[in-house]
Design a protein around this motif. Structure first.
Motif, PDB file in Angstrom:
ATOM      1  N   THR A   2       3.480 -90.005 117.640  1.00 42.09           N
ATOM      2  CA  THR A   2       2.916 -91.017 116.749  1.00 42.09           C
ATOM      3  C   THR A   2       2.943 -92.373 117.423  1.00 42.09           C
ATOM      4  N   THR A   3       1.803 -93.049 117.378  1.00 44.09           N
ATOM      5  CA  THR A   3       1.716 -94.380 117.982  1.00 44.09           C
ATOM      6  C   THR A   3       1.765 -95.424 116.878  1.00 44.09           C
ATOM      7  N   HIS A   4       2.684 -96.353 116.998  1.00 41.55           N
ATOM      8  CA  HIS A   4       2.813 -97.427 116.012  1.00 41.55           C
ATOM      9  C   HIS A   4       2.136 -98.678 116.556  1.00 41.55           C
ATOM     10  N   THR A   5       1.132 -99.142 115.857  1.00 41.99           N
ATOM     11  CA  THR A   5       0.446-100.368 116.279  1.00 41.99           C
ATOM     12  C   THR A   5       1.179-101.575 115.717  1.00 41.99           C
ATOM     13  N   THR A   6       1.177-102.618 116.467  1.00 42.03           N
ATOM     14  CA  THR A   6       1.828-103.853 116.016  1.00 42.03           C
ATOM     15  C   THR A   6       0.922-104.580 115.039  1.00 42.03           C
ATOM     16  N   MET A   7       1.440-104.830 113.872  1.00 42.44           N
ATOM     17  CA  MET A   7       0.648-105.511 112.843  1.00 42.44           C
ATOM     18  C   MET A   7       0.458-106.979 113.209  1.00 42.44           C
ATOM     19  N   GLU A   8      -0.763-107.453 113.056  1.00 37.09           N
ATOM     20  CA  GLU A   8      -1.017-108.870 113.303  1.00 37.09           C
ATOM     21  C   GLU A   8      -0.384-109.681 112.179  1.00 37.09           C
ATOM     22  N   VAL A   9       0.387-110.643 112.554  1.00 37.33           N
ATOM     23  CA  VAL A   9       1.079-111.478 111.580  1.00 37.33           C
ATOM     24  C   VAL A   9       0.391-112.832 111.493  1.00 37.33           C
ATOM     25  N   GLU A  10       0.117-113.301 110.262  1.00 31.77           N
ATOM     26  CA  GLU A  10      -0.508-114.599 110.068  1.00 31.77           C
ATOM     27  C   GLU A  10       0.393-115.697 110.631  1.00 31.77           C
ATOM     28  N   PRO A  11      -0.117-116.518 111.558  1.00 32.71           N
ATOM     29  CA  PRO A  11       0.716-117.582 112.149  1.00 32.71           C
ATOM     30  C   PRO A  11       1.301-118.516 111.098  1.00 32.71           C
ATOM     31  N   TYR A  12       0.556-118.723 110.005  1.00 30.56           N
ATOM     32  CA  TYR A  12       1.032-119.655 108.985  1.00 30.56           C
ATOM     33  C   TYR A  12       2.344-119.190 108.363  1.00 30.56           C
ATOM     34  N   PHE A  13       2.539-117.885 108.245  1.00 32.96           N
ATOM     35  CA  PHE A  13       3.748-117.363 107.615  1.00 32.96           C
ATOM     36  C   PHE A  13       5.010-117.768 108.372  1.00 32.96           C
ATOM     37  N   TYR A  14       4.882-117.981 109.676  1.00 35.71           N
ATOM     38  CA  TYR A  14       6.045-118.363 110.472  1.00 35.71           C
ATOM     39  C   TYR A  14       6.541-119.763 110.107  1.00 35.71           C
ATOM     40  N   ARG A  15       5.667-120.569 109.529  1.00 38.44           N
ATOM     41  CA  ARG A  15       6.060-121.933 109.183  1.00 38.44           C
ATOM     42  C   ARG A  15       6.728-122.015 107.817  1.00 38.44           C
ATOM     43  N   LEU A  16       6.730-120.913 107.083  1.00 36.68           N
ATOM     44  CA  LEU A  16       7.347-120.909 105.758  1.00 36.68           C
ATOM     45  C   LEU A  16       8.860-120.745 105.869  1.00 36.68           C
ATOM     46  N   THR A  17       9.568-121.446 105.014  1.00 38.20           N
ATOM     47  CA  THR A  17      11.022-121.291 104.962  1.00 38.20           C
ATOM     48  C   THR A  17      11.365-120.018 104.191  1.00 38.20           C
ATOM     49  N   ASP A  18      12.642-119.631 104.243  1.00 37.43           N
ATOM     50  CA  ASP A  18      13.076-118.457 103.475  1.00 37.43           C
ATOM     51  C   ASP A  18      12.777-118.657 101.988  1.00 37.43           C
ATOM     52  N   ALA A  19      13.079-119.869 101.487  1.00 33.08           N
ATOM     53  CA  ALA A  19      12.865-120.152 100.064  1.00 33.08           C
ATOM     54  C   ALA A  19      11.387-120.046  99.698  1.00 33.08           C
ATOM     55  N   GLN A  20      10.516-120.502 100.579  1.00 30.57           N
ATOM     56  CA  GLN A  20       9.082-120.441 100.297  1.00 30.57           C
ATOM     57  C   GLN A  20       8.576-119.001 100.293  1.00 30.57           C
ATOM     58  N   ARG A  21       9.102-118.161 101.188  1.00 33.06           N
ATOM     59  CA  ARG A  21       8.679-116.757 101.205  1.00 33.06           C
ATOM     60  C   ARG A  21       9.160-116.034  99.945  1.00 33.06           C
ATOM     61  N   ILE A  22      10.346-116.403  99.481  1.00 36.89           N
ATOM     62  CA  ILE A  22      10.853-115.823  98.229  1.00 36.89           C
ATOM     63  C   ILE A  22       9.944-116.218  97.064  1.00 36.89           C
ATOM     64  N   GLU A  23       9.506-117.490  97.036  1.00 39.57           N
ATOM     65  CA  GLU A  23       8.657-117.968  95.947  1.00 39.57           C
ATOM     66  C   GLU A  23       7.302-117.269  95.943  1.00 39.57           C
ATOM     67  N   VAL A  24       6.813-116.886  97.117  1.00 35.38           N
ATOM     68  CA  VAL A  24       5.543-116.156  97.181  1.00 35.38           C
ATOM     69  C   VAL A  24       5.682-114.814  96.465  1.00 35.38           C
ATOM     70  N   VAL A  25       6.784-114.112  96.727  1.00 36.83           N
ATOM     71  CA  VAL A  25       7.008-112.809  96.088  1.00 36.83           C
ATOM     72  C   VAL A  25       7.194-112.983  94.580  1.00 36.83           C
ATOM     73  N   ARG A  26       7.942-114.001  94.189  1.00 35.33           N
ATOM     74  CA  ARG A  26       8.131-114.254  92.757  1.00 35.33           C
ATOM     75  C   ARG A  26       6.806-114.583  92.079  1.00 35.33           C
ATOM     76  N   CYS A  27       5.977-115.328  92.761  1.00 35.24           N
ATOM     77  CA  CYS A  27       4.663-115.680  92.212  1.00 35.24           C
ATOM     78  C   CYS A  27       3.836-114.422  91.970  1.00 35.24           C
ATOM     79  N   LEU A  28       3.881-113.487  92.905  1.00 37.37           N
ATOM     80  CA  LEU A  28       3.131-112.240  92.736  1.00 37.37           C
ATOM     81  C   LEU A  28       3.611-111.480  91.504  1.00 37.37           C
ATOM     82  N   ALA A  29       4.932-111.470  91.312  1.00 35.78           N
ATOM     83  CA  ALA A  29       5.502-110.719  90.194  1.00 35.78           C
ATOM     84  C   ALA A  29       5.263-111.414  88.858  1.00 35.78           C
TER      85      ALA A  29
END
Length: 261
Positions: A2-29
């Motif tokens: 099985t070959t695992h391809t590397t997922m392209e990651v949005e560069p913008y996501f790297y600029r988000l803090t831990d708290a901001q990434r948590i808020e994104v998930v909470r917003c979805l829910a």
């Protein structure tokens, strides 16, 4: 194998803090009512991991958030915090707004939007900046009306002389200065040229400003005791004294409601 391809990651996501990434998930829910199971499936993690994100005990890694974005891009995009604008972006936006304000077809729309975004902070200035092109257009319109070459030249001359005195910008305050000239005859002819210019040129260039500028020609109310001489039939009235006398002829000042059409 099985070959695992590397997922392209949005560069913008790297600029988000831990708290901001948590808020994104909470917003979805909370905002989009995406269940923990759906989030877990999209991110490729367990529901326990998602539970920790929602409770703020852990933050989703960048690649996990990118995976969720791949599964539900519209919802994630609406949950992302807006990055602070850069100086370059601000300068670019201002240049676009400035160009739009110079377009009569867009000016009112832009001002209305600014007033909506900045209530009480946007002050409209009633002003029209006259160009040489405007003067030539005025000259052409006068000729088209069949006026003699002398009359055309005279009206343009009075107009340009006044424009030179006010820096080629017409405002209600500037237009009142036409009545402060020494000679009532010059004031009359200058006012006639300006009113004609506003109706013939400014009205087409800036429909919103034109009637407000024209309205500046209405005769200001003057207390009777301040008049040294007044002709009840519409003659000359002088206000004040000495070199500051303001001479006007009422019959030539017109009325906004009657003349503006």
């Amino acid at each position: 194998m099985t070959t695992h391809t590397t997922m392209e990651v949005e560069p913008y996501f790297y600029r988000l803090t831990d708290a901001q990434r948590i808020e994104v998930v909470r917003c979805l829910a909370e905002r989009f009512e995406v269940s923990p199971s759906e989030i877990a499936k999209a991110a490729g993690v367990s529901k326990t991991a998602v539970s920790k994100w929602l409770r703020g005990l852990a933050a989703p890694q960048v690649d996990k958030l990118s995976a969720i974005h791949g599964a539900m891009p519209d919802a994630v995009a609406k949950c992302l915090p807006q990055p602070a604008p850069t100086r370059v972006e601000v300068d670019l936006a201002l240049s676009v707004v400035a160009r739009a304000l110079g377009d009569p077809a867009l000016k009112e729309y832009v001002l209305a939007q600014l007033e909506s975004l900045l209530p009480g902070q946007v002050k409209r200035e009633i002003a029209y900046r006259v160009s040489r092109e405007d003067v030539e257009l005025f000259r052409g319109k006068l000729k088209a009306e069949g006026l003699s070459a002398y009359s055309v030249a005279a009206r343009v001359r009075y107009l340009v002389k006044f424009l030179n005195a006010v820096g080629w910008i017409l405002t209600p305050e500037n237009l009142q200065r036409v009545y402060a000239v020494e000679s009532p005859n010059v004031a009359q002819k200058t006012a006639m040229a300006l009113k004609k210019f506003i109706k013939a040129v400014v009205r087409a260039r800036d429909p919103a400003a034109a009637p407000l500028l024209y309205d500046a020609f209405r005769l200001p109310k003057v207390k009777a005791r301040g008049l040294h001489a007044a002709d009840a039939g519409g003659g000359e009235a002088r206000v004040g004294g000495g070199a500051q006398d303001i001479a006007v002829r009422r019959r030539h000042m017109g009325h906004h409601g009657r003349d503006w059409r």
